[in-house]
Design a protein around this motif. Sequence first.
Motif, PDB file in Angstrom:
ATOM      1  N   ASP A 111       0.806  -1.229   0.000  1.00 36.35           N
ATOM      2  CA  ASP A 111       0.000   0.000   0.000  1.00 36.35           C
ATOM      3  C   ASP A 111       0.840   1.281   0.000  1.00 36.35           C
ATOM      4  O   ASP A 111       0.296   2.382  -0.007  1.00 36.35           O
ATOM      5  CB  ASP A 111      -1.036  -0.005   1.129  1.00 36.35           C
ATOM      6  CG  ASP A 111      -0.409  -0.032   2.510  1.00 36.35           C
ATOM      7  OD1 ASP A 111       0.828  -0.075   2.598  1.00 36.35           O
ATOM      8  OD2 ASP A 111      -1.167  -0.018   3.501  1.00 36.35           O
ATOM      9  N   SER A 144     -12.320  -2.848  -5.481  1.00 40.36           N
ATOM     10  CA  SER A 144     -12.935  -1.562  -5.814  1.00 40.36           C
ATOM     11  C   SER A 144     -13.800  -1.676  -7.070  1.00 40.36           C
ATOM     12  O   SER A 144     -14.654  -0.838  -7.325  1.00 40.36           O
ATOM     13  CB  SER A 144     -11.855  -0.489  -6.005  1.00 40.36           C
ATOM     14  OG  SER A 144     -10.917  -0.952  -6.936  1.00 40.36           O
ATOM     15  N   ARG A 154       0.657   8.134  -3.644  1.00 39.73           N
ATOM     16  CA  ARG A 154      -0.288   8.776  -4.555  1.00 39.73           C
ATOM     17  C   ARG A 154      -1.241   9.707  -3.814  1.00 39.73           C
ATOM     18  O   ARG A 154      -1.582  10.770  -4.313  1.00 39.73           O
ATOM     19  CB  ARG A 154      -1.069   7.729  -5.334  1.00 39.73           C
ATOM     20  CG  ARG A 154      -1.517   8.282  -6.663  1.00 39.73           C
ATOM     21  CD  ARG A 154      -2.131   7.266  -7.535  1.00 39.73           C
ATOM     22  NE  ARG A 154      -3.053   6.462  -6.762  1.00 39.73           N
ATOM     23  CZ  ARG A 154      -3.549   5.316  -7.192  1.00 39.73           C
ATOM     24  NH1 ARG A 154      -3.177   4.835  -8.355  1.00 39.73           N
ATOM     25  NH2 ARG A 154      -4.386   4.635  -6.462  1.00 39.73           N
ATOM     26  N   GLN A 155      -1.621   9.304  -2.596  1.00 40.60           N
ATOM     27  CA  GLN A 155      -2.513  10.183  -1.827  1.00 40.60           C
ATOM     28  C   GLN A 155      -1.846  11.515  -1.507  1.00 40.60           C
ATOM     29  O   GLN A 155      -2.502  12.541  -1.450  1.00 40.60           O
ATOM     30  CB  GLN A 155      -2.933   9.503  -0.516  1.00 40.60           C
ATOM     31  CG  GLN A 155      -4.132   8.595  -0.712  1.00 40.60           C
ATOM     32  CD  GLN A 155      -4.193   7.513   0.349  1.00 40.60           C
ATOM     33  OE1 GLN A 155      -3.595   7.623   1.406  1.00 40.60           O
ATOM     34  NE2 GLN A 155      -4.936   6.451   0.059  1.00 40.60           N
ATOM     35  N   GLU A 193      -0.676  13.109  -6.441  1.00 48.00           N
ATOM     36  CA  GLU A 193      -1.236  12.216  -7.448  1.00 48.00           C
ATOM     37  C   GLU A 193      -0.179  11.630  -8.395  1.00 48.00           C
ATOM     38  O   GLU A 193      -0.154  10.443  -8.670  1.00 48.00           O
ATOM     39  CB  GLU A 193      -2.328  12.973  -8.230  1.00 48.00           C
ATOM     40  CG  GLU A 193      -3.091  12.152  -9.255  1.00 48.00           C
ATOM     41  CD  GLU A 193      -3.799  10.930  -8.646  1.00 48.00           C
ATOM     42  OE1 GLU A 193      -4.265  11.017  -7.498  1.00 48.00           O
ATOM     43  OE2 GLU A 193      -3.856   9.903  -9.349  1.00 48.00           O
ATOM     44  N   ASP A 213      -0.233   3.493  -2.838  1.00 43.94           N
ATOM     45  CA  ASP A 213      -1.392   4.369  -2.602  1.00 43.94           C
ATOM     46  C   ASP A 213      -1.038   5.539  -1.698  1.00 43.94           C
ATOM     47  O   ASP A 213      -1.513   6.651  -1.891  1.00 43.94           O
ATOM     48  CB  ASP A 213      -2.543   3.581  -1.964  1.00 43.94           C
ATOM     49  CG  ASP A 213      -3.099   2.570  -2.950  1.00 43.94           C
ATOM     50  OD1 ASP A 213      -3.067   2.865  -4.162  1.00 43.94           O
ATOM     51  OD2 ASP A 213      -3.529   1.489  -2.519  1.00 43.94           O
ATOM     52  N   LYS A 214      -0.201   5.246  -0.711  1.00 45.25           N
ATOM     53  CA  LYS A 214       0.195   6.323   0.213  1.00 45.25           C
ATOM     54  C   LYS A 214       0.892   7.456  -0.527  1.00 45.25           C
ATOM     55  O   LYS A 214       0.629   8.616  -0.295  1.00 45.25           O
ATOM     56  CB  LYS A 214       1.164   5.774   1.252  1.00 45.25           C
ATOM     57  CG  LYS A 214       0.493   5.043   2.352  1.00 45.25           C
ATOM     58  CD  LYS A 214       1.014   5.543   3.677  1.00 45.25           C
ATOM     59  CE  LYS A 214       0.064   5.112   4.766  1.00 45.25           C
ATOM     60  NZ  LYS A 214       0.723   5.026   6.052  1.00 45.25           N
TER      61      LYS A 214
END
Length: 414
Positions: A216, A387, A222-223, A226, A219-220
């Motif tokens: 993850d 998702s 990207r959060q 972006e 995602d971190k």
Amino acid sequence: MRINPFKPGSPVPVGMFAGRLNELDKLEHGFAQTRAGQPINFLVTGDRGIGKSSLLWFESAVARGKVESGDFGYFKFCVASTQISEKTDLVTFLKILQKEIAREVGKTEVVRKFLAETWDFLQRVKIMDSSIDRARKDSEEEIVISDFCHSLAETVARITQPGQGEDRREGLVIVIDEADNASAELRLGYLLKTITEALLRASCNHVCFIVAGLPDTFDKLRQSHESSVRIFDPLPIRELEIKDRRRVVELGMAEANKLNVAGKITIAEDAKEQIALLSEGYPHFIQQFAFSAFNAAKGSEITLDDVNSSAYSRGGAIETIGLKYYQSDFYDKIKSDEYRQVLKIMAARGNDWIKKSEIRAEFKGTEGRLSNAIQALTSRRIIQKDSAKDGVYRLQQRGFALWIQYFGDPKSAR
Ligand SMILES: Nc1ncnc2c1ncn2[C@@H]1O[C@H](COP(=O)(O)OP(=O)(O)OP(=O)(O)O)[C@@H](O)[C@H]1O
Ligand SMILES: [Mg+2]
């Protein structure tokens, strides 16, 4: 007593590192590019215990020129390594990097003086009080980051074109492990994107970042920004192939015979095979099975029986793996037996996707309790929701699924 060389609890030393030829190739290719002024950054991701830190240790030795690269000979980089924790803030992070660089290159008085002057600003920066408002904090951070980039570029210029009598380096490799721990406030993705862009603007083309963490991490990053993930070449780490699993055991045995000159020890072929199979390619399982079997061996050979009995016994390999790697997920984050029941049902499929209706078919409890359990496990990032499809879930980590399968009734793990 025989000294046990296996390393179930820590990254593997360079001499016992097995396999991963493709990953080594990719990283060393990246070093060669960086040496030539066309840097590449990497994002190394994989399950807990899959071997990320071990790979980083090994490649740090290659980058420093302590180990020869198969294709590129000896590199000569400066390597700065750091690990992120939930508490790491911007200033601490930058200070640790600066200290690491100074430790590696500040061997002479002249260079130490140069570093002290170049990095002077960082000594004066205070850790920002959490009570100051976000806008002010952001703008102060911008200044710190910009000063940092400036000092970093100057330092890299100095070590790549050194003064007389100083060691020349081919550039700087910055290794950032456990990046999945990064707090939202650290804005790691934004930070790395800003630094890499500033370095390029300053024509500082000899810096390579290697960032590693659980899956993850992607995602971190990207959060926090972006497009920050685009600065990295992804390098996912997977299970070891069968021949590499055997090699892990063989390298350990070779080490054992260096450590225990008086009492040579061997391992039976079927015992080695069993470790390779039971581990399913997870190197932390291999090290633990081999460690436990080594201790269980009575004579001069580790037998199949030693492997099996030491794997499943109380206090044996499988229980120990759980205590070291998964206990907190299984017990501390999950207080209810129902949650654990859901995990057991799901683990029977490894970490493949499973429908909620399929879990329900085996679940002993009400619909409401099942929904609660699934929601709690998802929010604690132990299971993951698909998702793209409604009502489909899977365990985050296959290694964890394997452990639950092996361990059977979770109550007995206590
Ligand atoms: N290539 C390898 N050869 C031999 N042993 C390895 C290899 N990679 C990892 N190991 C062993 O596997 C275990 C886990 O390795 P490591 O700590 O590098 O994993 P990790 O992915 O960094 O784990 P974590 O997610 O907990 O940080 C250790 O016991 C280590 O000694
Ligand atoms: Mg690690």
